[in-house]
Motif scaffolding. Structure first.
Motif, PDB file in Angstrom:
ATOM      1  N   ASP A 310       0.839  -1.188   0.000  1.00  0.00           N
ATOM      2  CA  ASP A 310       0.000   0.000   0.000  1.00  0.00           C
ATOM      3  C   ASP A 310       0.881   1.247   0.000  1.00  0.00           C
ATOM      4  O   ASP A 310       2.108   1.175   0.143  1.00  0.00           O
ATOM      5  CB  ASP A 310      -0.931  -0.005   1.211  1.00  0.00           C
ATOM      6  N   LYS A 311       0.254   2.410  -0.147  1.00  0.00           N
ATOM      7  CA  LYS A 311       1.011   3.657  -0.279  1.00  0.00           C
ATOM      8  C   LYS A 311       1.810   4.004   0.978  1.00  0.00           C
ATOM      9  O   LYS A 311       2.902   4.581   0.889  1.00  0.00           O
ATOM     10  CB  LYS A 311       0.060   4.805  -0.624  1.00  0.00           C
ATOM     11  N   LEU A 312       1.274   3.659   2.162  1.00  0.00           N
ATOM     12  CA  LEU A 312       1.999   3.961   3.398  1.00  0.00           C
ATOM     13  C   LEU A 312       3.299   3.172   3.472  1.00  0.00           C
ATOM     14  O   LEU A 312       4.351   3.692   3.867  1.00  0.00           O
ATOM     15  CB  LEU A 312       1.123   3.659   4.614  1.00  0.00           C
ATOM     16  N   THR A 313       3.222   1.908   3.100  1.00  0.00           N
ATOM     17  CA  THR A 313       4.418   1.058   3.114  1.00  0.00           C
ATOM     18  C   THR A 313       5.445   1.536   2.105  1.00  0.00           C
ATOM     19  O   THR A 313       6.649   1.581   2.393  1.00  0.00           O
ATOM     20  CB  THR A 313       4.029  -0.403   2.822  1.00  0.00           C
ATOM     21  N   LEU A 314       4.978   1.896   0.910  1.00  0.00           N
ATOM     22  CA  LEU A 314       5.899   2.393  -0.109  1.00  0.00           C
ATOM     23  C   LEU A 314       6.622   3.648   0.368  1.00  0.00           C
ATOM     24  O   LEU A 314       7.831   3.800   0.174  1.00  0.00           O
ATOM     25  CB  LEU A 314       5.136   2.681  -1.401  1.00  0.00           C
ATOM     26  N   ALA A 315       5.884   4.551   1.003  1.00  0.00           N
ATOM     27  CA  ALA A 315       6.490   5.788   1.494  1.00  0.00           C
ATOM     28  C   ALA A 315       7.533   5.491   2.567  1.00  0.00           C
ATOM     29  O   ALA A 315       8.638   6.056   2.556  1.00  0.00           O
ATOM     30  CB  ALA A 315       5.408   6.708   2.052  1.00  0.00           C
ATOM     31  N   ALA A 316       7.194   4.617   3.522  1.00  0.00           N
ATOM     32  CA  ALA A 316       8.129   4.292   4.603  1.00  0.00           C
ATOM     33  C   ALA A 316       9.359   3.569   4.079  1.00  0.00           C
ATOM     34  O   ALA A 316      10.487   3.802   4.543  1.00  0.00           O
ATOM     35  CB  ALA A 316       7.425   3.444   5.656  1.00  0.00           C
TER      36      ALA A 316
END
Length: 434
Positions: A310-316
């Motif tokens: 998901d986008k949160l994981t990609l950002a982190a």
């Protein structure tokens, strides 16, 4: 005969009008706040709580966050503690996740207004971190990375693997079960303790989809043993998938026996898989590096959609790769002398002793590698009180003592840890909190 004061209990909506509870409703939701009020009213109705204390009690019952998960202080000395969430994220990764919580250009090109490749920043960061990889891919965990790789290369065909690498990694999760799900036929070679290149060579044939090399990261086999390295497997003429498990991208002198992604690719592996929430120090992800044609096949496989991040994981993950040194790296390479100094200060405040402590990597990584340090020794009876206190603290019980190892405790949390212990000790110890 005087009237029972409990008959004058205020209505639920009156209590909910308290300014503190109204503010909490916006943060935690109506149901959570109302449940706290109902509980406080029940206590007042039973006589256990004065009527004028209902709002205060309801406020005290509210959780800090709208989740049952609670932040804890990890004083176990285990850096990648699976039960405590493995790698703690860096401040940069947390900040990136917060930014990604809203609308972001995760699959959008702001320059021309068209759709763009999902997580392109992460892919660029992964390739920069491991220059020897032609292409890279991120999925939602380490098992998913291996699942996608084997499914793409060997579904309906054979997977050749050493018997000594058919491991169980915890919680009844067994590697043979994972590879069977892919639709591949497992072809085991060698024995539990010894496997040779000739064993693989005899098994490889027209039906071979790939050879899988698993690093048995959560146990050690010693004595009369032998195994085959990636460089030898690469001579067999079929794709080699190397799962290095703990996510070490480059060599680390602290962990000389832990295989790394760059080294495995350099030795000839066609594809390397690993976890992102272990030695890399990032969020839960599975990472795939290797030949561009093979990784692109995996990216195009229908299963990749079900396994995507998901986008949160990609950002982190991107912030972990591009950002500063991670808390995991800080803990692994903590200076023993500095740990001793911090333990001395904590012990002095608690009237306790400092003892040697041996930390571990954890998360199935680098078994048998000691991390020498220090800990504050307390009565083991305090363990439960510390775990269940306002600031949960998890230590390690050993030899009849509760050991608080500061290796994984950020120095900024030393005072919070001290205060939590003093509170657990109770008066007059708690009165020493300045």
């Amino acid at each position: 005969m005087s009237a029972d004061p409990r008959r004058s209990l205020p209505r639920t909506d009156v209590i909910l009008g308290d300014a503190r509870l109204r503010a909490a409703t916006g943060r935690l939701g109506t149901a959570v706040v109302k449940n706290a009020v109902v509980t406080a009213l029940a206590e007042a109705r039973s006589g256990a709580l004065p009527i004028d204390g209902i709002a205060d009690r309801a406020h005290d019952l509210l959780p800090a966050l709208a989740t049952e998960m609670r932040a804890v202080i990890n004083a176990t000395g285990v850096v990648l503690h699976t039960n405590l969430g493995r790698a703690p994220l860096s401040a940069a990764a947390v900040e990136a996740m917060v930014a990604a919580a809203g609308y972001v250009d995760v699959e959008f090109d702001l320059a021309d207004g068209s759709r763009a490749r999902r997580g392109r920043g992460v892919l660029s960061a992964l390739r920069a971190a491991v220059p020897g990889a032609e292409q890279a891919l991120a999925v939602n965990n380490g098992a998913a990375a291996l699942l996608l790789a084997v499914t793409t290369l060997a579904s309906g065909r054979e997977v050749v693997i050493s018997r000594g690498e058919m491991v169980e990694i915890g919680d009844n999760f067994r590697l043979p079960d994972l590879m069977t799900v892919t639709g591949a036929v497992i072809r085991e070679v060698g024995t539990t303790n010894r496997t040779s290149l000739s064993d693989y060579a005899r098994a490889v044939g027209p039906e071979t989809g790939c050879v899988v090399k698993i690093h048995p990261s959560n146990f050690l086999i010693t004595g009369f043993t032998s195994s085959v390295g990636v460089a030898e497997l690469a001579t067999l003429g079929v794709p080699v998938i190397a799962d290095v498990g703990s996510g070490l991208l480059l060599p680390d002198q602290l962990l000389p026996d832990e295989p790394d992604v760059a080294g495995s690719l350099g030795a000839g592996a066609d594809v390397v898989t690993c976890s992102g929430d272990k030695l890399l120090g990032g969020p839960q992800t599975g990472l795939i590096f290797g030949r561009a044609d093979l990784v692109e096949r995996m990216r195009a496989h229908p299963l990749a959609r079900a396994l995507r991040c998901d986008k949160l994981t990609l950002a982190a993950l991107e912030a972990t790769l591009r950002g500063p040194r991670t808390p995991t790296s800080e803990s692994l390479h903590a200076d023993p002398q500095r740990l001793r100094q911090r333990c001395d200060l904590l012990a002095a405040a608690l009237g306790a002793q400092v003892v040697p402590s041996q930390g571990t990597v954890g998360g199935g990584g680098a078994p048998g590698v000691p991390l020498p340090g220090w800990a504050v020794a307390l009565d083991s009876a305090l363990a439960a009180a510390l775990r269940t206190g306002p600031t949960p603290v998890v230590g390690r019980v050993s030899g009849g003592h509760l050991l608080l190892d500061l290796r994984c405790v950020p120095p900024a949390d030393d005072e919070r840890l001290r205060d939590a212990v003093l509170l657990a000790l109770g008066p007059p110890a708690a009165q020493r909190i300045p």
